[in-house]
Scaffold this active site. Sequence first.
Site, PDB file in Angstrom:
ATOM      1  N   GLY A   1      -7.763   9.459   9.888  1.00 35.69           N
ATOM      2  CA  GLY A   1      -7.685   9.398  11.635  1.00 35.69           C
ATOM      3  C   GLY A   1      -8.554  10.542  11.812  1.00 35.69           C
TER       4      GLY A   1
ATOM      5  N   ALA B   1      -9.006   5.802   4.561  1.00 35.50           N
ATOM      6  CA  ALA B   1      -9.057   6.966   5.505  1.00 35.50           C
ATOM      7  C   ALA B   1     -10.145   7.659   5.556  1.00 35.50           C
ATOM      8  CB  ALA B   1      -7.695   7.181   4.796  1.00 35.50           C
ATOM      9  N   GLY B   2     -10.408   7.806   6.745  1.00 36.58           N
ATOM     10  CA  GLY B   2     -11.660   9.350   6.961  1.00 36.58           C
ATOM     11  C   GLY B   2     -12.512   8.693   7.551  1.00 36.58           C
TER      12      GLY B   2
ATOM     13  N   LYS C   1       0.836  -0.978  -0.087  1.00 36.58           N
ATOM     14  CA  LYS C   1       0.165   0.400  -0.015  1.00 36.58           C
ATOM     15  C   LYS C   1       0.837   0.798   0.028  1.00 36.58           C
ATOM     16  CE  LYS C   1      -2.911   1.799   3.802  1.00 36.58           C
ATOM     17  NZ  LYS C   1      -2.989   2.943   3.611  1.00 36.58           N
TER      18      LYS C   1
ATOM     19  N   ASN D   1      -8.783   1.825   9.707  1.00 36.22           N
ATOM     20  CA  ASN D   1      -8.157   1.934  11.011  1.00 36.22           C
ATOM     21  C   ASN D   1      -8.759   2.675  12.403  1.00 36.22           C
ATOM     22  OD1 ASN D   1      -4.439   1.500  11.647  1.00 36.22           O
ATOM     23  ND2 ASN D   1      -5.637   1.771  13.032  1.00 36.22           N
ATOM     24  N   THR D   2      -9.267   3.749  12.427  1.00 39.92           N
ATOM     25  CA  THR D   2      -9.292   4.468  13.118  1.00 39.92           C
ATOM     26  C   THR D   2     -10.315   4.180  13.857  1.00 39.92           C
ATOM     27  OG1 THR D   2      -7.309   6.130  12.908  1.00 39.92           O
ATOM     28  CG2 THR D   2      -8.681   6.572  14.585  1.00 39.92           C
TER      29      THR D   2
END
Lengths: 263, 66
Positions: A166, A192-193, A105, A214-215
């Site tokens: 994040g 992301a986001g 990635k 992830n977050t």
Amino acid sequence: MTNPSNDTFTLAGKEYSSRLLVGTGKYKDLEETDAAISASGAEIVTFAVRRTNIGQDKGQPNLLDVISPDRYTLLPNTAGCFDAKTAVRTCRLARELLDGHNLVKLEVLGDEKTLFPDVAATLEATKELIKDGFDIMVYTNDDPIMAKRLEDLGCISVMPLAAPIGSGLGIRNRLNIRTIVENASVPILVDAGVGTASDAAIAMELGCDGVLMNTAIAAAKNPVLMASAMRKGIEAGREAYLAGRMTPKRFASASSPMDGLFF
Amino acid sequence: MQIYLNGEQQQIPDNASMAVLIESLGLSDKRIAVEVNEELVPRSTYSDYSLKPQDHVEIVHAIGGG
């Protein structure tokens, strides 16, 4: 595709049935990482490459003991790279770490405040890595032109952001994500986001092939439960996309027949 | 001789091989990757790879990240 049980997508010649890809950062410990990833149902798991702690406890469990290459497709990432050269070095180290595994990635970041991609540097790193035989899943802006250019260079998947890494802000530009999906002939994964399960569902309803996060899981009060929620959000959004939503109308349309009224 | 190991100065025996360095750090059976002066050093070459004074050695591993 009318039977969701056969609904898979392919990356680098391998078929996947889970459309949720997850990161391994920000968890309390490896036990929580393991439990959350299991609950997410993810088959592709991303990790970062960093210096070994020289002289520290040799018995410390390693991340790769928990996310075993036998169980998951491992996706090393170039998080933390702010120029093409360090991103390319990181990919080469990652390939060595995983005994010749070419899947990476790629993310080349522009600044620390936004972590938005530096698209010029991303293009530069992409060209170098393609020459070196990597299968690149590339993080980029929600910009349809750049997404197409990265696909044309040979990336096996393009991963536009939903919002800053994040941030949990959800999908800021649905129309661009839809345009990227419509233009693409490689899998498009939102990376992301996303903040919560409905964000993941929206990405899937827009026709994305999957979502990497992830977050949103790791920073939930209960990460394992959120991992399960995300799995269901992804599945619900995907099925809604395949089902084809109704056309929105401005005014009401009665669900019960007007014929046969007894008054 | 002196090298830089993960950014820190480190004394190692003259002409030590990469295999010797990794063994001395207790990392022989760990899943790591190594570069010297920003060039990858493949695992298969550790025994034959002689380190030189002032080499910048980076030893990396997998950690949690997204």
